[in-house]
Design an enzyme around this catalytic site. Sequence first.
Site, short mmCIF file in Angstrom:
data_model
loop_
_atom_site.label_atom_id
_atom_site.label_comp_id
_atom_site.label_asym_id
_atom_site.label_seq_id
_atom_site.Cartn_x
_atom_site.Cartn_y
_atom_site.Cartn_z
N LYS A 87 -2.25 -2.20 -21.58
CA LYS A 87 -2.76 -1.29 -22.70
C LYS A 87 -4.28 -1.41 -22.42
O LYS A 87 -5.13 -2.32 -22.40
CB LYS A 87 -2.53 -2.28 -24.29
CG LYS A 87 -3.52 -1.49 -25.19
CD LYS A 87 -3.12 -2.46 -26.42
CE LYS A 87 -4.54 -1.74 -27.47
NZ LYS A 87 -4.27 -2.33 -28.91
N GLY A 117 -7.82 -3.19 -37.17
CA GLY A 117 -7.95 -4.29 -38.15
C GLY A 117 -8.21 -3.87 -39.68
O GLY A 117 -8.57 -4.79 -40.47
N ALA A 164 -3.52 0.57 -34.10
CA ALA A 164 -4.55 0.19 -35.13
C ALA A 164 -4.53 0.94 -36.58
O ALA A 164 -4.49 2.19 -36.68
CB ALA A 164 -5.91 0.82 -34.33
N GLY A 165 -4.82 0.03 -37.31
CA GLY A 165 -5.08 0.51 -38.54
C GLY A 165 -4.10 0.22 -39.81
O GLY A 165 -4.12 0.65 -40.94
N ASN A 173 -0.97 -5.65 -35.29
CA ASN A 173 -1.23 -6.86 -35.33
C ASN A 173 -1.69 -7.58 -36.57
O ASN A 173 -1.07 -8.26 -37.36
CB ASN A 173 -2.22 -7.17 -34.27
CG ASN A 173 -2.63 -8.58 -33.94
OD1 ASN A 173 -2.12 -9.58 -34.64
ND2 ASN A 173 -3.39 -8.75 -32.86
#
Lengths: 67, 257
Positions: free
Chosen positions: B100, B161, B187-188, B209
Amino acid sequence: MAKIQLNGRKLELNSKYSITALLKKYKINVKKTAVELNGRIINRNKYELIYIKNKDKIEIVHFIGGG
Amino acid sequence: MKKDIFKVGGQISKSRLIVGTGKYKNFKETAKAIKASGANIVTVAVRRVNILDKKKPLLTDYLNPKLIKYLPNTAGCFNADESLRTLRLAREMGGWKMVKLEVLGDKKTLYPDMIETLKATKVLVKEGFKVLVYCSDDPLLAKELEYLGASAVMPLASPIGSGQGIQNKINLSIIIRNAKVPIIVDAGIGTASDATIAMELGCDGVLVNSAIAKAKNPVLMAESFKNAVISGRQSFLSGRMKKLFNADASSPFKGLI
């Protein structure tokens, strides 16, 4: 005696160390890490043949949690 | 109906959910959450070994790289050279080719530096890496990454995050419509329904995550994401009904007493 930098820390090695010996000294698993010597990635098969010299900069990395 | 297969970087993945391994309380919780998520690809970061603490637990002791596919990332890299260095080291560790790429441009928003990202993608593809690229949600740049040989394009839903969810559905839809490689929202994502929305838009996968790791019950949230991604994909494949301006009764008026 060699003054080196290992993972950003200044260290002094009193005797001659190969990369294999250095990893052993710090109980680092060869298979779970990668080694960079003065900006160059070192192939695992060559660890035993390469000896640490004065002013060497060594980075030993592994995987940690990340996103 | 044709079997629905998710293929990325030349490999078939059972799950369309990719999970990050950061921010958990400990490795035990990480392992439990990953298991509950059903993911078979997880992102990992490359960092210095702590030479002073020889007994520190290792991620690899809890997540066996032979059983679960590691996707090394370049988190924390702010230019192409740093990210190339990181991924070359990752490859040395165990032959990881699928990686990644994430080149950051701003410490506050962690927004990607697309100029450096394009530069790094080009080199990595040339070196034989299968590159999954974290990027902005600009449709033209997403297409450019595809031209450069990216194995998957991973536009952000909102800042890393932040848990703000999908902020630009239009851009994401354009990217999906134009793409010939998998599009994975990275993301997000803040909660399970965000993942469902991404999948309903037609994304091929979702990378999560913080939404799992920072939930009060990460293991339960991981399972929720597993279901959300499956649900969103099934919904996308089903083809939703048309939206109507007025009501349309579900019970027939004919035969009304």
